[in-house]
Design a protein around this motif. Structure first.
Motif, PDB file in Angstrom:
ATOM      1  N   LYS A 271       0.832  -1.208   0.000  1.00 52.92           N
ATOM      2  CA  LYS A 271       0.000   0.000   0.000  1.00 52.92           C
ATOM      3  C   LYS A 271       0.866   1.258   0.000  1.00 52.92           C
ATOM      4  N   LEU A 272       1.967   1.229   0.722  1.00 58.31           N
ATOM      5  CA  LEU A 272       2.874   2.379   0.757  1.00 58.31           C
ATOM      6  C   LEU A 272       3.472   2.653  -0.619  1.00 58.31           C
ATOM      7  N   VAL A 273       3.764   1.586  -1.340  1.00 54.28           N
ATOM      8  CA  VAL A 273       4.446   1.712  -2.635  1.00 54.28           C
ATOM      9  C   VAL A 273       3.461   1.803  -3.796  1.00 54.28           C
ATOM     10  N   GLY A 274       2.360   1.059  -3.747  1.00 54.77           N
ATOM     11  CA  GLY A 274       1.403   1.014  -4.855  1.00 54.77           C
ATOM     12  C   GLY A 274       1.519  -0.239  -5.693  1.00 54.77           C
ATOM     13  N   ARG A 275       2.510  -1.044  -5.404  1.00 61.14           N
ATOM     14  CA  ARG A 275       2.733  -2.333  -6.051  1.00 61.14           C
ATOM     15  C   ARG A 275       3.209  -3.325  -5.002  1.00 61.14           C
ATOM     16  N   TRP A 276       3.022  -4.613  -5.299  1.00 63.46           N
ATOM     17  CA  TRP A 276       3.612  -5.659  -4.479  1.00 63.46           C
ATOM     18  C   TRP A 276       5.100  -5.748  -4.793  1.00 63.46           C
ATOM     19  N   ARG A 277       5.811  -6.469  -3.970  1.00 65.57           N
ATOM     20  CA  ARG A 277       7.259  -6.542  -4.193  1.00 65.57           C
ATOM     21  C   ARG A 277       7.613  -7.158  -5.546  1.00 65.57           C
ATOM     22  N   SER A 278       6.774  -7.986  -6.099  1.00 69.07           N
ATOM     23  CA  SER A 278       7.044  -8.577  -7.408  1.00 69.07           C
ATOM     24  C   SER A 278       6.900  -7.573  -8.539  1.00 69.07           C
ATOM     25  N   GLY A 279       6.247  -6.437  -8.247  1.00 68.89           N
ATOM     26  CA  GLY A 279       5.928  -5.466  -9.276  1.00 68.89           C
ATOM     27  C   GLY A 279       4.475  -5.499  -9.696  1.00 68.89           C
ATOM     28  N   ALA A 280       3.719  -6.459  -9.201  1.00 66.33           N
ATOM     29  CA  ALA A 280       2.297  -6.541  -9.537  1.00 66.33           C
ATOM     30  C   ALA A 280       1.562  -5.324  -8.982  1.00 66.33           C
ATOM     31  N   PRO A 281       0.815  -4.594  -9.828  1.00 64.09           N
ATOM     32  CA  PRO A 281       0.109  -3.399  -9.353  1.00 64.09           C
ATOM     33  C   PRO A 281      -1.088  -3.766  -8.483  1.00 64.09           C
ATOM     34  N   LEU A 282      -1.336  -2.954  -7.462  1.00 62.55           N
ATOM     35  CA  LEU A 282      -2.427  -3.239  -6.532  1.00 62.55           C
ATOM     36  C   LEU A 282      -3.796  -3.253  -7.208  1.00 62.55           C
ATOM     37  N   VAL A 283      -3.992  -2.419  -8.215  1.00 64.07           N
ATOM     38  CA  VAL A 283      -5.318  -2.381  -8.829  1.00 64.07           C
ATOM     39  C   VAL A 283      -5.622  -3.642  -9.632  1.00 64.07           C
ATOM     40  N   ASP A 308     -10.771   2.460  -9.446  1.00 59.36           N
ATOM     41  CA  ASP A 308     -10.392   2.663  -8.047  1.00 59.36           C
ATOM     42  C   ASP A 308     -10.360   4.149  -7.700  1.00 59.36           C
ATOM     43  N   PRO A 309     -11.460   4.882  -7.957  1.00 58.68           N
ATOM     44  CA  PRO A 309     -11.429   6.334  -7.744  1.00 58.68           C
ATOM     45  C   PRO A 309     -11.248   6.727  -6.279  1.00 58.68           C
ATOM     46  N   LYS A 310     -11.662   5.870  -5.346  1.00 58.73           N
ATOM     47  CA  LYS A 310     -11.539   6.202  -3.921  1.00 58.73           C
ATOM     48  C   LYS A 310     -10.227   5.713  -3.312  1.00 58.73           C
ATOM     49  N   GLY A 311      -9.441   5.000  -4.093  1.00 64.04           N
ATOM     50  CA  GLY A 311      -8.177   4.525  -3.578  1.00 64.04           C
ATOM     51  C   GLY A 311      -8.287   3.348  -2.634  1.00 64.04           C
ATOM     52  N   LEU A 312      -9.366   2.592  -2.735  1.00 66.26           N
ATOM     53  CA  LEU A 312      -9.535   1.444  -1.830  1.00 66.26           C
ATOM     54  C   LEU A 312      -8.575   0.312  -2.176  1.00 66.26           C
ATOM     55  N   MET A 313      -8.217   0.186  -3.441  1.00 67.94           N
ATOM     56  CA  MET A 313      -7.237  -0.830  -3.831  1.00 67.94           C
ATOM     57  C   MET A 313      -5.820  -0.266  -3.743  1.00 67.94           C
ATOM     58  N   CYS A 314      -5.592   0.859  -4.394  1.00 66.78           N
ATOM     59  CA  CYS A 314      -4.283   1.519  -4.344  1.00 66.78           C
ATOM     60  C   CYS A 314      -4.489   2.916  -3.773  1.00 66.78           C
ATOM     61  N   PRO A 315      -3.998   3.192  -2.577  1.00 68.70           N
ATOM     62  CA  PRO A 315      -4.215   4.511  -1.962  1.00 68.70           C
ATOM     63  C   PRO A 315      -3.706   5.639  -2.852  1.00 68.70           C
ATOM     64  N   HIS A 316      -4.384   6.760  -2.809  1.00 71.02           N
ATOM     65  CA  HIS A 316      -3.915   7.937  -3.550  1.00 71.02           C
ATOM     66  C   HIS A 316      -2.525   8.353  -3.088  1.00 71.02           C
ATOM     67  N   ALA A 317      -2.209   8.076  -1.825  1.00 74.39           N
ATOM     68  CA  ALA A 317      -0.919   8.478  -1.257  1.00 74.39           C
ATOM     69  C   ALA A 317       0.206   7.509  -1.585  1.00 74.39           C
ATOM     70  N   ALA A 318      -0.087   6.378  -2.214  1.00 80.73           N
ATOM     71  CA  ALA A 318       0.956   5.409  -2.548  1.00 80.73           C
ATOM     72  C   ALA A 318       1.998   6.047  -3.459  1.00 80.73           C
ATOM     73  N   HIS A 319       3.249   5.669  -3.254  1.00 82.84           N
ATOM     74  CA  HIS A 319       4.365   6.262  -3.996  1.00 82.84           C
ATOM     75  C   HIS A 319       4.151   6.190  -5.509  1.00 82.84           C
ATOM     76  N   ALA A 320       3.804   5.031  -6.032  1.00 84.44           N
ATOM     77  CA  ALA A 320       3.653   4.858  -7.473  1.00 84.44           C
ATOM     78  C   ALA A 320       2.499   5.692  -8.022  1.00 84.44           C
ATOM     79  N   ARG A 321       1.417   5.818  -7.262  1.00 84.34           N
ATOM     80  CA  ARG A 321       0.266   6.592  -7.735  1.00 84.34           C
ATOM     81  C   ARG A 321       0.548   8.088  -7.652  1.00 84.34           C
ATOM     82  N   ARG A 322       1.296   8.501  -6.650  1.00 82.48           N
ATOM     83  CA  ARG A 322       1.663   9.915  -6.541  1.00 82.48           C
ATOM     84  C   ARG A 322       2.486  10.355  -7.760  1.00 82.48           C
TER      85      ARG A 322
END
Length: 462
Positions: A271-283, A308-322
């Motif tokens: 959630k902090l990064v926006g992806r799993w460690r493998s690189g798989a995107p949260l969405v 995912d407009p509300k960021g429930l899967m990938c938070p808006h604050a996640a590094h990759a999404r920022r």
């Protein structure tokens, strides 16, 4: 299939409009997986000696005309403004560069929010103002190939007069290409119009070449202003180099303190990064990691945030999404396409393991060289540092900073996790990446390198 292998299958010379044979390959060529390499910082004490070295090095720099070809190693060269001064370029050319480049990264600390522990007085000696004149980077497939490439470059340096090797730094990662925190790195790269590679899954279209290559039409339809004369500026680009020391233990401790059990900790880290460690995107994999997805370059960047407009899967604050909001609705209107960058970051230090704690930090042995290429590099990095990294207004999160690269200072930060029925704010974020130096650089075309080496301005009366 590696990134290079995938690009080779997609490359089509028919629609190429760029002068690939004049562009340094490092601009368009992705690093190998696995990769090793060397960054070398040079200082020019004698203009003639520095120009002679550039002339000899230019023979070892491949052009982008062969950027899909198999190579065991390749080299790229970039110059600071202080380096161009030391090389003796005429005043008119020096003043034609963007003001931030003329001033250098250290002098732009206020605009970059490089304060406190990130301030220039704490930087490595190689990055003190006026020290790094030439940045030389070598990427290689393995240690043997790197050794040969380094030997060739150092032989040219040994033969040079009036050039000092200030510092070198080895880097590398295995086939997983993961950063110091264990996350697959540099996945999202823009497609460049006219390069011969079409837009890939997850990319609406190729970005105008002028966003990366000087002299080409940009997203506005006109080229970005470039250095003069044209032989100096055309087909070059600008580079931002920032060296970070990573507090991997502090990151691990933060995740352990705020999530119970290994699965929950991995999810919080993702959630902090926006992806799993493998690189798989949260969405695309919101509940658990999907290594096959993360390793598949045809799918791991093929997404947007429309579902995912509300960021429930990938938070808006996640590094990759920022840093790449894609189609997210932003509170502050921004043209995302003019802030796209080509990433050439490089990891150094031991591979991530979960047992590292804060007691292991502060040794300087783990980190990342955050390097990117853009015709608008300096406007972009200063915008990112001011708006998308060290503030949260653009995503309606006030002063909340990027969890991974934000500077949290004496006051620990927070991270917002959208949840139902109410969002959760995780407290106690500290600075996980400490800036140890950097510089604003210019990556000339191959013809510009030769023009500099030959002091071509004398022939033109400059």
């Amino acid at each position: 299939m590696t990134v290079i292998e995938r690009l080779k299958t997609l490359f089509n010379p028919e629609p190429v409009t760029l002068q690939l044979d004049d562009i340094q390959a490092l601009i368009l060529r992705s690093r190998p997986e696995p990769y090793v390499g060397l960054h070398a910082m040079l200082h020019i004490d004698d203009a003639a000696g520095g120009r002679a070295l550039l002339g000899r090095l230019s023979a070892h720099i491949p052009s982008a005309a062969g950027w899909t070809e198999d190579r065991d190693a390749w080299i790229g060269v970039a110059l600071s403004h202080a380096g161009l001064v030391a090389l003796g370029l005429p005043d008119a050319s020096l003043k034609s560069f963007p003001l931030p480049f003329q001033q250098g990264m250290a002098a732009r600390a206020a605009q970059l929010r490089d304060t406190g522990s990130n301030a220039p007085e704490h930087w490595d000696a190689a990055f003190k103002p006026g020290t790094c004149h030439v940045a030389l980077t070598i990427y290689a497939r393995d240690d043997a190939a790197l050794a040969l490439a380094v030997a060739r470059a150092m032989a040219e340096l040994d033969a040079a007069q009036g050039v000092t090797l200030v510092a070198t730094h080895r880097f590398g990662a295995d086939a997983d290409a993961k950063n110091p925190f264990g996350f697959r790195d540099s996945i999202s790269q823009p497609a460049v119009a006219g390069s011969g590679v079409p837009a890939l899954p997850g990319q609406e279209r190729a970005i105008a070449a002028g966003e990366f290559i000087l002299g080409e039409p940009s997203e506005t339809g006109a080229p970005v202003a470039m250095p003069e004369p044209a032989v100096l500026g055309r087909n070059g680009s600008f580079v931002v180099l920032r060296k970070y020391e990573s507090d991997v233990g502090a990151f691990n401790d933060f995740v352990r303190a705020n999530a119970d059990g290994e699965a929950a900790q991995e999810k919080l880290a993702a959630k902090l990064v926006g992806r799993w460690r493998s690189g798989a995107p949260l969405v695309l994999a919101p509940e658990h990691d999907d290594p096959a997805l993360g390793a598949d370059p045809q799918r791991n960047n093929g997404f947007d945030y429309a579902a995912d407009p509300k960021g429930l899967m990938c938070p808006h604050a996640a590094h990759a999404r920022r840093l790449n909001p894609r189609d997210s609705q932003l509170t502050i209107l921004t043209d995302v396409n003019i802030h796209r960058i080509i990433r050439r970051s490089s990891t150094f230090g031991p591979k991530w393991t979960p047992d590292v704690t804060a007691a292991d930090d502060g040794r300087g042995d783990r980190g990342i060289f955050f390097i990117f290429i853009s015709a608008r590099a300096y406007d972009t990095i200063e915008f990112l540092q001011q708006e998308w990294i060290n503030r949260g207004n653009f995503i309606d999160l006030g002063t909340e900073r990027d969890a991974m690269v934000g500077l949290h200072g004496d006051e620990p930060g927070s991270f917002t996790l959208p949840q139902q029925p109410a969002r959760r704010r995780v407290q106690g974020l500290t600075t996980f990446n400490h800036l140890k130096g950097g510089e604003y650089l210019f990556m000339p075309s191959l013809s510009a390198l030769r023009w500099i080496a030959d002091a071509g301005w004398r022939e033109s009366g400059g």
